[in-house]
Motif scaffolding. Structure first.
Motif, PDB file in Angstrom:
ATOM      1  N   CYS A 553       0.845  -1.200   0.000  1.00 39.92           N
ATOM      2  CA  CYS A 553       0.000   0.000   0.000  1.00 39.92           C
ATOM      3  C   CYS A 553       0.878   1.248   0.000  1.00 39.92           C
ATOM      4  CB  CYS A 553      -0.908  -0.006   1.227  1.00 39.92           C
ATOM      5  SG  CYS A 553      -2.176   1.262   1.192  1.00 39.92           S
ATOM      6  N   SER A 566       3.531   0.587   2.970  1.00 39.47           N
ATOM      7  CA  SER A 566       3.479  -0.628   3.803  1.00 39.47           C
ATOM      8  C   SER A 566       4.119  -1.781   3.027  1.00 39.47           C
ATOM      9  CB  SER A 566       2.031  -0.965   4.172  1.00 39.47           C
ATOM     10  OG  SER A 566       1.374  -1.602   3.123  1.00 39.47           O
ATOM     11  N   VAL A 572       5.708  -0.286   8.214  1.00 39.03           N
ATOM     12  CA  VAL A 572       5.318   0.831   7.348  1.00 39.03           C
ATOM     13  C   VAL A 572       6.483   1.801   7.333  1.00 39.03           C
ATOM     14  CG1 VAL A 572       3.730   2.755   7.009  1.00 39.03           C
ATOM     15  CG2 VAL A 572       2.857   0.569   7.844  1.00 39.03           C
ATOM     16  N   HIS A 589       3.011  -4.346  14.073  1.00 40.17           N
ATOM     17  CA  HIS A 589       2.044  -5.334  13.587  1.00 40.17           C
ATOM     18  C   HIS A 589       2.716  -6.698  13.456  1.00 40.17           C
ATOM     19  CE1 HIS A 589      -1.476  -2.870  12.789  1.00 40.17           C
ATOM     20  NE2 HIS A 589      -0.699  -1.936  12.257  1.00 40.17           N
ATOM     21  N   VAL A 593       0.743  -5.133   6.869  1.00 36.90           N
ATOM     22  CA  VAL A 593      -0.245  -4.044   6.861  1.00 36.90           C
ATOM     23  C   VAL A 593      -0.871  -4.006   5.469  1.00 36.90           C
ATOM     24  CG1 VAL A 593      -0.556  -1.549   7.030  1.00 36.90           C
ATOM     25  CG2 VAL A 593       0.989  -2.729   8.616  1.00 36.90           C
ATOM     26  N   CYS A 595      -3.617  -2.017   4.621  1.00 35.46           N
ATOM     27  CA  CYS A 595      -4.233  -0.738   4.272  1.00 35.46           C
ATOM     28  C   CYS A 595      -3.766   0.329   5.260  1.00 35.46           C
ATOM     29  CB  CYS A 595      -5.753  -0.834   4.299  1.00 35.46           C
ATOM     30  SG  CYS A 595      -6.390  -1.599   5.804  1.00 35.46           S
ATOM     31  N   LEU A 596      -3.730   1.559   4.792  1.00 39.63           N
ATOM     32  CA  LEU A 596      -3.363   2.678   5.669  1.00 39.63           C
ATOM     33  C   LEU A 596      -3.931   3.958   5.100  1.00 39.63           C
ATOM     34  CD1 LEU A 596      -0.783   4.414   4.232  1.00 39.63           C
ATOM     35  CD2 LEU A 596       0.398   2.319   4.830  1.00 39.63           C
ATOM     36  N   ASP A 597      -4.027   4.975   5.926  1.00 36.94           N
ATOM     37  CA  ASP A 597      -4.485   6.292   5.477  1.00 36.94           C
ATOM     38  C   ASP A 597      -3.986   7.351   6.458  1.00 36.94           C
ATOM     39  OD1 ASP A 597      -5.660   8.092   3.796  1.00 36.94           O
ATOM     40  OD2 ASP A 597      -7.696   7.832   4.577  1.00 36.94           O
ATOM     41  N   ILE A 605      -1.569   8.839  11.292  1.00 35.07           N
ATOM     42  CA  ILE A 605      -1.633   7.788  10.279  1.00 35.07           C
ATOM     43  C   ILE A 605      -2.236   6.554  10.947  1.00 35.07           C
ATOM     44  CG2 ILE A 605       0.806   7.155  10.718  1.00 35.07           C
ATOM     45  CD1 ILE A 605       0.909   6.135   7.822  1.00 35.07           C
ATOM     46  N   THR A 607      -3.193   2.449  10.474  1.00 39.81           N
ATOM     47  CA  THR A 607      -2.818   1.268   9.690  1.00 39.81           C
ATOM     48  C   THR A 607      -3.679   0.073  10.088  1.00 39.81           C
ATOM     49  OG1 THR A 607      -1.115   0.679  11.315  1.00 39.81           O
ATOM     50  CG2 THR A 607      -0.417   2.029   9.451  1.00 39.81           C
ATOM     51  N   SER A 609      -4.182  -4.182   9.585  1.00 35.71           N
ATOM     52  CA  SER A 609      -3.313  -5.314   9.266  1.00 35.71           C
ATOM     53  C   SER A 609      -4.075  -6.631   9.210  1.00 35.71           C
ATOM     54  CB  SER A 609      -2.202  -5.398  10.322  1.00 35.71           C
ATOM     55  OG  SER A 609      -1.553  -6.634  10.295  1.00 35.71           O
ATOM     56  N   THR A 649     -13.152   1.170   8.786  1.00 37.16           N
ATOM     57  CA  THR A 649     -12.375  -0.021   8.429  1.00 37.16           C
ATOM     58  C   THR A 649     -13.331  -1.089   7.906  1.00 37.16           C
ATOM     59  OG1 THR A 649     -12.573  -0.913  10.668  1.00 37.16           O
ATOM     60  CG2 THR A 649     -10.598   0.381  10.170  1.00 37.16           C
TER      61      THR A 649
END
Length: 943
Positions: A553, A566, A572, A589, A593, A595-597, A605, A607, A609, A649
């Motif tokens: 990601c 990630s 990340v 994690h 991971v 997805c993240l934003d 931020i 994340t 997982s 999520t």
């Protein structure tokens, strides 16, 4: 106390993108007197869609609650459709207005089969819980539960003229039930494996079953006269039953019962072309055509010949045999004596003949057949790739050829949607799957564009919303133009799967991350198209960042200062965008991971997982603010709501959750999907969310004006859990009932418990009002004057100052008919004596006699021991006996007189006007339509 922070609730708005769910069958239905074979009903997750196969449009949506639909069964009159659900509930919908007024709840798990009887007055349901239940549609209640099978019920059929039922199951048995005695009188054991389907043919004189092999087994049914079996002594091993009475045992009794009703013997089998198991086996309403298919794309059609056709066929066969015998005699020189008359034996293949095969475009999941006028057969197929196909063929032709009449594909994807994106104006939604990309209008949920593509993993709208870019599994970037729906360019961007794509905050380019361990930067550019000479969009590669692990990601910070990546090593990495220098590493994690934003103000931020956790980090120092257990399976997608610190999520546990990144609190859960949720997208305004799932559906969620108070939300969740556990408790035991083949149909649910509580509350109010009345009477006698009456209960005032006894009756009346018995069963015995006294009063006054008698007989049945041993209730029971008999006789006489009077009036009117008073008007309606069409054609010809 004021609200410190207000959250607004997101609510489900629509389900789209699914044409037909695989769990439930497809069925032809009639709508508003429309053309036969035009409308088909299919399940769409928890809803039922009625499609117009000619126009390819959705005509009607029958809305469910939260459980998936597992079976559909239209009623014989075509007005209603019964829908079975995953939780064992059955609801009956009216096809004219889409409303459901009747619901049954008796099974513990998914409904697997349903069928109406010939009149449409009874419904039989089979389930995964191995029970078969017969329901009374008119009285809206369960008649009885039949137990005997040891595995999932696959089919259940009523016999039209006899009160018999035949059921099949995955336990390899076919059972025959006598519904008068609720007893299984015969079990067919000729199958080596699961029985997946069966149909009744030849006016219910033959049973055809499909199993796990390539054979369709046929069984001949002979119905024996009961009088004959009873009147004639049964011969057994040289003795009559009269002589051998002492040797009779229970097995002999069962055998005599079986032979008294019917005998069932194997007649042979038909070989299918497919070698795998029967997936579904069905016949048209007249049982002239049988359709069967396995796990492939070929549908096999067989026709069942009538007795006349079979006789003609046998005559031809006999002629051929005679010719052959005569020729053989000639060749022998006629020296031998004349041979005996040739005998032609009737075989099963002479009665059931292969009609044709239909090759569908994909694997078939369900089939339905419909015979129409002129020997036309219509076939509807629900395919495994979210498609409906309809075919038509003439059964009277010598070699019938099936013509494809419709194919519904536009309103959904063939494979799972793996990426979604919103346009900048919140109006268009992009969804891309393994073979197509579609653009939808968010307000109408109609498809605007459909374009063929490679297996898409990520996507976005190019600024201006005129082009879209897809990242594919093969590592390519595909650029499409929406106006023409054409592919502008395919760029070989990476050597591995292109997992992530992000638009630069300055909107001048994009960044891509791939499994080839590279992150590439691209700029938008306009170049001249060699073919058209016009300028078109392309992307120009500017920089590459090489990493040590696969990239899963990538995401820019909103100020374009940082780039978060990630990696497959569960970390990340954050780099400076301008120099690509390393800034931070976020580790913690346990699994990669996915997805993240980043928040709009570049401070946080989040994340998500595969280890099911979501972590919130600060972007200043890379410190972990909080780690939260988010889902029960991998977190597949994460996105912040624009201009807030709230984020959503999506997980493989079928749920979408909203969180507050400042307070680290779970705000709400959006439940609706029935399979893993792959991705979601939030509109730029934050008012809409679209999510996609493995159940092939896309769901639209809208932000409402309703505020969420977290304490209330948690309390509601706890209440829902408590109610669920209460419904899952042990079923109430009926005194004196033994665990046999037949049992009560309904089951204990939250609704039945609540109904029992309402009845108890009404009885408490009745007792309280009686106590007040007695106290008031005593006070008046003591004072020697009339005192003001006590204030009535506020509930009685709210219901219009009704009397306490009338209020109890109203509460009993409001209990659903299908839940009445179980509600009374849950009712504790101390309330029963008071209820019996009230019932006596109701019957004397003639109030709801039928309902009161039903409740009375049920209570007497289940509490017989306690009631009969209670001396206080003897007088009440005696009064009830006399009052009930006289009142029921009175009502029965009145109904008889009214029925006779109506029949007399009918005969009088028919005699005078020579018309059928109660004739079905459908024939006349069809004639009117034909005349109207002729008039319209004449007008058009003149014009």
């Amino acid at each position: 106390m004021g609200l410190t922070k207000q959250y607004l609730r997101y609510a489900a708005s629509a389900v789209f993108g699914v044409i037909g769910s695989q769990k439930a069958n497809i069925a032809y239905v009639n709508l508003r007197g429309g053309e036969r074979g035009r409308f088909v009903a299919v399940a769409a997750c928890e809803q039922v869609f009625i499609w117009d196969s000619r126009k390819g449009e959705k005509i009607l949506i029958l809305k469910g609650q939260k459980h998936e639909v597992t079976f559909l069964c239209p009623s014989p009159d075509g007005v209603h459709i019964a829908v079975g659900y995953e939780d064992g509930a059955v609801r009956i919908f009216n096809l004219q207005n889409g409303e459901s007024n009747v619901s049954f709840n008796g099974h513990k798990s998914a409904v697997t089969t349903m069928n109406y009887d010939g009149l449409g007055a009874r419904l039989v349901t089979g389930s995964r819980d191995t029970d078969v239940i017969v329901w009374d549609i008119i009285n809206e209640c369960g008649l009885y539960r039949l137990r005997g099978h040891k595995d999932v019920i696959t089919q259940a059929l009523f016999l039209k003229d006899k009160n018999l039922l035949v059921t099949s199951s995955k336990d390899s048995f076919v059972k025959w039930w006598d519904l008068d005695t609720q007893h299984c009188f015969k079990t067919l054991v000729g199958h080596r494996s699961e029985v997946w389907g069966m149909v009744l043919l030849n006016r219910e004189n033959r049973l055809l079953t499909g199993s796990a092999d390539s054979e369709l087994r046929a069984w001949d049914i002979n119905y024996l006269q009961e009088e004959k079996a009873v009147g004639e002594p049964k011969v057994k091993k040289g003795k009559t039953l009269l002589e051998d009475e002492d040797d009779d045992d229970e097995d002999d009794e069962d055998e005599s019962l079986e032979e008294r009703i019917l005998s069932c013997k194997k007649a042979g089998s038909i070989l299918r072309e497919a070698r795998d198991r029967v997936v579904s086996l069905t016949a048209d309403a007249r049982a002239r055509v049988v359709a069967c298919h396995g796990n492939d794309s070929v549908l096999e059609l067989f026709t069942v010949l009538t007795n006349e056709e079979v006789q003609r066929k046998m005559t031809k066969k006999l002629k051929k045999a005679k010719k052959k015998a005569a020729k053989a005699q000639e060749d022998a020189g006629g020296e031998e004596e004349a041979a005996a008359e040739p005998v032609v034996e009737k075989m099963l293949k002479d009665e059931i003949v292969r009609l044709t095969n239909i090759k569908a475009s994909a694997k078939i999941r369900w089939v339905d057949c419909l015979s129409c006028a002129g020997g036309e057969l219509k076939v509807a197929l629900l395919l495994q790739n979210n498609t409906i196909e309809t075919y038509s063929l003439k059964t009277s032709d010598k070699t019938p050829a099936a013509n494809k009449t419709a194919r519904l594909t536009l309103a959904g994807h063939r494979t799972d949607v793996r990426t979604l994106a919103f346009s900048s104006d919140n109006l268009a939604v992009l969804s891309a799957s393994g073979d197509t990309v579609k653009v939808w209008n968010r307000s109408t949920l109609q498809v605007i564009r459909t374009m063929a593509c490679d297996y898409a993993l990520c996507s976005l709208f190019v600024p201006g919303d005129r082009q879209i870019i897809l990242g594919t599994k093969s590592g390519k970037l595909q650029i499409f133009e929406l106006a023409s729906g054409s592919l502008l360019e395919t760029v070989d961007a990476h050597d591995g799967a292109l997992w992530s794509l992000c638009l630069a905050p300055d909107q001048r380019g994009i960044v891509t991350g791939s499994a080839d361990k590279k992150v590439k930067f691209w700029e938008f550019e306009l170049i001249k198209d060699e073919g058209t000479g016009q300028k078109r969009l392309t992307v120009k590669h500017t920089r590459t960042l090489q990493l040590e692990e696969d990239v899963l990601c990538v995401k820019f910070s909103p100020d374009h200062r940082l780039l978060a990546i990630s990696l497959l090593d569960c970390t990340v990495k954050i780099f400076y965008t301008d120099t690509l220098k390393f800034f931070l590493s976020l580790y913690g994690h346990k699994l990669p991971v996915l997805c993240l934003d980043m928040s709009h103000d570049n401070t946080l931020i989040a994340t998500g997982s595969a280890d099911r956790n979501v972590k919130i980090w600060g972007l200043d120092f890379g410190d972990c603010h909080r780690s939260m257990f988010a889902h029960d399976d991998s977190v597949m997608f994460l996105q912040f709501v624009p201009k807030t610190h709230l984020f959503f999520t999506a997980g493989k546990d079928r749920k979408i959750k909203q969180w507050d990144a400042d307070k680290f609190e779970h705000i709400q859960t959006l439940e609706g999907h029935h399979r893993e949720v792959w991705c979601l997208t939030i509109s730029p305004s934050g008012d809409h969310i679209v999510s996609s799932s493995h159940d092939k559906s896309l769901r639209l969620w809208e932000r409402t004006r309703e505020p969420i108070i977290l304490e209330e939300e948690r309390e509601m969740e706890r209440e829902a859990e408590f109610e669920e556990s209460m419904a899952k408790g042990d079923a109430p035991v009926v005194p004196g009932e033994t665990e046999g083949e037949a049992a009560p149909a309904a089951k204990k649910t939250v609704e039945t418990v609540k109904a029992a509580e309402r009845i108890m509350e009404a009885l408490e109010i009745y007792k309280e009002e009686n106590r007040k009345k007695e106290e008031h009477k005593y006070a008046c006698e003591s004072a020697g004057k009339e005192l003001p009456p006590p204030k009535p209960n506020p509930i009685l005032v709210a219901f219009g100052n009704v009397s306490p006894s009338r209020y109890v009756l109203d509460v009993v009346k409001k209990v659903r008919s299908s839940e009445l018995e179980v509600s009374l069963l849950v009712l504790p015995f101390p309330y029963v004596p008071e209820l019996l006294r009230l019932f006596n009063g109701y019957i004397q006054q003639g109030l709801e006699v039928e309902l009161v008698c039903r409740c009375l007989f049920f209570l007497l049945k289940i509490h017989f021991g306690q009631i009969s041993s209670n001396q206080m209730l003897l007088s009440v029971i005696d009064e009830l006996r006399t009052n009930t008999l006289s009142k029921v006789r009175e009502i029965r006489d009145m109904m008889g007189v009214n029925g006779a009077a109506l029949q007399f009036l009918q005969r009088e009117i028919e005699g005078k006007e020579d018309v059928m008073f109660f004739a079905d008007a459908t024939g006349r309606l069809a004639d009117k339509k034909k005349k109207r069409r002729r008039r319209e054609r004449a007008v058009l010809a003149i014009a």
